[in-house]
Every structure is written in C-alpha cells, then in structure tokens.
Design a protein around this motif. Structure first.
Motif, PDB file in Angstrom:
ATOM      1  N   ARG A  32     -22.531   2.103 -62.890  1.00 64.08           N
ATOM      2  CA  ARG A  32     -24.107   2.515 -62.268  1.00 64.08           C
ATOM      3  C   ARG A  32     -24.509   1.074 -60.884  1.00 64.08           C
ATOM      4  NH1 ARG A  32     -27.125   6.969 -65.215  1.00 64.08           N
ATOM      5  NH2 ARG A  32     -28.685   7.606 -63.288  1.00 64.08           N
ATOM      6  N   VAL A  33     -25.120   1.355 -59.810  1.00 60.10           N
ATOM      7  CA  VAL A  33     -25.754  -0.101 -59.703  1.00 60.10           C
ATOM      8  C   VAL A  33     -26.916   0.508 -58.612  1.00 60.10           C
ATOM      9  CG1 VAL A  33     -23.239  -1.235 -59.502  1.00 60.10           C
ATOM     10  CG2 VAL A  33     -23.716   0.785 -58.189  1.00 60.10           C
ATOM     11  N   SER A  34     -27.014  -0.270 -57.960  1.00 59.24           N
ATOM     12  CA  SER A  34     -28.104  -0.072 -56.829  1.00 59.24           C
ATOM     13  C   SER A  34     -27.566  -0.469 -55.274  1.00 59.24           C
ATOM     14  CB  SER A  34     -29.290  -1.386 -56.465  1.00 59.24           C
ATOM     15  OG  SER A  34     -29.938  -1.038 -57.959  1.00 59.24           O
ATOM     16  N   SER A  94     -26.853   5.396 -51.218  1.00 61.40           N
ATOM     17  CA  SER A  94     -27.196   6.336 -53.134  1.00 61.40           C
ATOM     18  C   SER A  94     -26.255   7.512 -53.323  1.00 61.40           C
ATOM     19  CB  SER A  94     -28.473   6.237 -52.739  1.00 61.40           C
ATOM     20  OG  SER A  94     -29.724   7.016 -53.690  1.00 61.40           O
ATOM     21  N   GLY A  95     -26.266   7.499 -54.241  1.00 63.75           N
ATOM     22  CA  GLY A  95     -25.728   9.341 -54.578  1.00 63.75           C
ATOM     23  C   GLY A  95     -24.076   8.515 -54.591  1.00 63.75           C
ATOM     24  N   THR A  96     -23.335   9.770 -55.827  1.00 68.00           N
ATOM     25  CA  THR A  96     -22.451  10.254 -56.301  1.00 68.00           C
ATOM     26  C   THR A  96     -20.853   9.377 -55.753  1.00 68.00           C
ATOM     27  OG1 THR A  96     -23.138  11.202 -57.750  1.00 68.00           O
ATOM     28  CG2 THR A  96     -20.950  11.091 -58.853  1.00 68.00           C
ATOM     29  N   HIS A  97     -20.474   8.494 -55.618  1.00 66.76           N
ATOM     30  CA  HIS A  97     -19.245   7.844 -54.692  1.00 66.76           C
ATOM     31  C   HIS A  97     -17.987   8.539 -55.760  1.00 66.76           C
ATOM     32  CE1 HIS A  97     -21.386   5.796 -51.697  1.00 66.76           C
ATOM     33  NE2 HIS A  97     -22.280   6.111 -52.687  1.00 66.76           N
ATOM     34  N   MET A  98     -17.300   8.609 -54.960  1.00 65.47           N
ATOM     35  CA  MET A  98     -15.668   9.021 -55.997  1.00 65.47           C
ATOM     36  C   MET A  98     -14.157   8.046 -54.715  1.00 65.47           C
ATOM     37  SD  MET A  98     -13.986  12.763 -56.996  1.00 65.47           S
ATOM     38  CE  MET A  98     -13.523  13.440 -55.556  1.00 65.47           C
ATOM     39  N   GLY A 157     -30.454   5.797 -57.581  1.00 63.45           N
ATOM     40  CA  GLY A 157     -31.112   7.204 -57.707  1.00 63.45           C
ATOM     41  C   GLY A 157     -31.191   8.529 -57.887  1.00 63.45           C
ATOM     42  N   THR A 158     -30.385   8.232 -56.743  1.00 61.62           N
ATOM     43  CA  THR A 158     -29.756   9.852 -55.651  1.00 61.62           C
ATOM     44  C   THR A 158     -28.752  10.608 -56.371  1.00 61.62           C
ATOM     45  OG1 THR A 158     -30.419   9.277 -53.807  1.00 61.62           O
ATOM     46  CG2 THR A 158     -29.347  11.349 -53.777  1.00 61.62           C
TER      47      THR A 158
END
Length: 277
Positions: A32-34, A94-98, A157-158
């Motif tokens: 979890r990073v900026s 910003s968001g969730t990466h896979m 945070g997205t």
C-alpha cells in the motif's frame, strides 16, 4: 524508458524444484503506497510465506502483464531483453494495480515415495487414486509444471482498479471484493478458475502472516472451493500479508514427454496496512 502505469522494469525471476520449495509468489516491497512510489517486486519460493529469491533466466518467463486502473501494459518483451533481470515498478496512478506473471513449462522427475507424498500434501488425492488403479504407486513420476502468480498493490486512496480482472492465466485466483476496501476481520471471497472455468472441490491454502510481531509464523487456512469455485478467507484484524495458493494436475497431453502436467496459482495482497512512500 517510461511505460504508462508501470514505468520501470529492472528485474525478474528464477526457480527451485519441488524438493526444496512448494510455492512461488510475488512479494512487493510494499503493498500500500502513495502515487509515485517505487515498488520492488520480489519473486519468492518457499513455504508458509517464508521464501528465498527465485533467481533464474528470462527464458522461463511466458508472460508478465501489469493491470493499472486505466491501462494494461504487457511487459513480457521488456522482461526478456536480458538473461536475468529485476523488477521495480514506479506506480503513479491512484487505484488498485495487479501484476500477473506466468512461467513456461519445465520438467522434473520424482521418486515414487516423493511423488506420492507430494500428491497427499497438495490435496491431489484424485491423481494418487489414478496411480493406485494403474498399479503405479511404486513407480517414479515425470512431471512438467508451470506457475501463474498474481499480486495486488494499492496506490493512493482510490479503490478503483482491475483487482478482479480475469487475466487469462491457465489457473488463476480472482478476488470478488477488493481486499484493500475490506474491513479488518471480515470475510473475503476468492474464486479459482482453470482456463476460465470455476473449479469445485479444489483444495485452496490461504497463508496469513501477521506483521505484528514481524517474526510471527504464518497461519494456515485449508479451504475447499464451492460448486462456483469460491472460498471464504477470514481476514485478520492486524496488518498482514496473505498468500492464496492452489495446484491442479492432469495427465500430460504428450505422454512421451511426461506423465503429468501441473499448474500452480498464487495470489498475494496486504491488509490493514498504512500508506508508505
């Protein structure tokens, strides 16, 4: 070179045989990073979320793809420019990466005792039964195996992003809910698919390693998939890393090459973790 979503690729992979390690997984330096953070993704082999680096050649890589919230980047060509590489990601969106990684097949031979023990430990009783019916329990086995690994990293945070994308791996886990949006101590539903189809009655192992204290041993949840191929994983209340794994095995399509063909899948993510830069 700068690539959208994933901007730097400076690393890669290796392998250890079944005799020394069972699982292969992707382990980001931070889950979890900026935005704008560099994340080093290690490739580990081992057991119980304790592993050693997989150091090998890029010839073992079949595919490396990064799924960003608004982009998909195929990194396979970049990853195979040199024999050995290292993987560092600069995640700006910003968001969730896979990140998804597939290996090609490699072969090994095991003694009868080792192969039978391996089948029992990994919940492959159906293969053990076939060997028994064929009167092969005292025979060594030739196997080819391949790996399908995924990891999820939360940037900013997205919470939008392809956390539940079907990547087309031969065997893959798909999270029904975004683990970075889950409440501490809640249940997370994960589906296992083989060539796009849900698998029922499959053993899934979920290793949960608490980061407080850092030396705490990983806790194991042994689960079996529902008719829809799903399992429920109990998330911890404290910061932790989670590894979900499964293996499928079938008779090899080319018996002159091997007796069995196995595919291993893993999914890793972190929960209840603060942002870091």
């Amino acid at each position: 070179m700068r690539l959208p979503g994933l901007l730097m690729l400076v690393g890669f992979l290796g392998w250890a045989s079944w005799a020394t390690a069972h699982e292969f997984w992707l382990h980001p330096s931070r889950y979890r990073v900026s935005p704008g953070t560099l994340v080093y993704v290690r490739r580990l082999v081992g057991q119980q979320l304790t592993g050693s680096p997989w150091s090998g050649t890029s010839q073992r890589l079949a595919r490396l793809v990064q799924y960003a919230p608004n982009d998909t980047v195929d990194l396979t060509a970049v990853a195979t420019l040199a024999d050995t590489l290292r993987t560092t990601l600069e995640l700006n969106e910003s968001g969730t990466h896979m990140l998804c990684l597939d290996t090609n097949e490699t072969a090994l031979s095991l003694s009868a005792a080792d192969f039978n023990a391996y089948l029992k430990e990994e919940g492959l009783e159906s293969i053990l039964l076939v060997r028994q019916k064929r009167k092969q329990l005292d025979k060594p086995a030739r196997e080819t195996y391949r790996r399908c690994a995924k990891t999820l990293v939360q940037v900013g945070g997205t919470l939008a992003g392809p956390f539940n994308a079907q990547a087309g791996q031969d065997l893959e886990f798909i999270a029904d809910q975004n683990p970075y949006a889950a409440r501490p101590g809640s249940l997370l539903t994960v589906q296992l698919r083989e060539k796009g189809q849900p698998i029922r009655g499959q053993l899934v192992q979920a290793w949960v390693k608490s980061q407080t204290p850092a030396q705490a041993p990983a806790q194991l949840q042994r689960l079996y998939t529902s008719p829809e191929g799903r399992v429920l994983i109990r998330l911890p209340t404290q910061p932790a890393e989670i590894l979900v794994s499964a293996v499928r095995m079938h008779p090899h399509p080319h018996p002159d090459q091997a007796d069995w063909q196995s595919t291993w899948a893993t999914l890793t993510f972190g929960v209840n973790q603060p942002y870091k830069r």
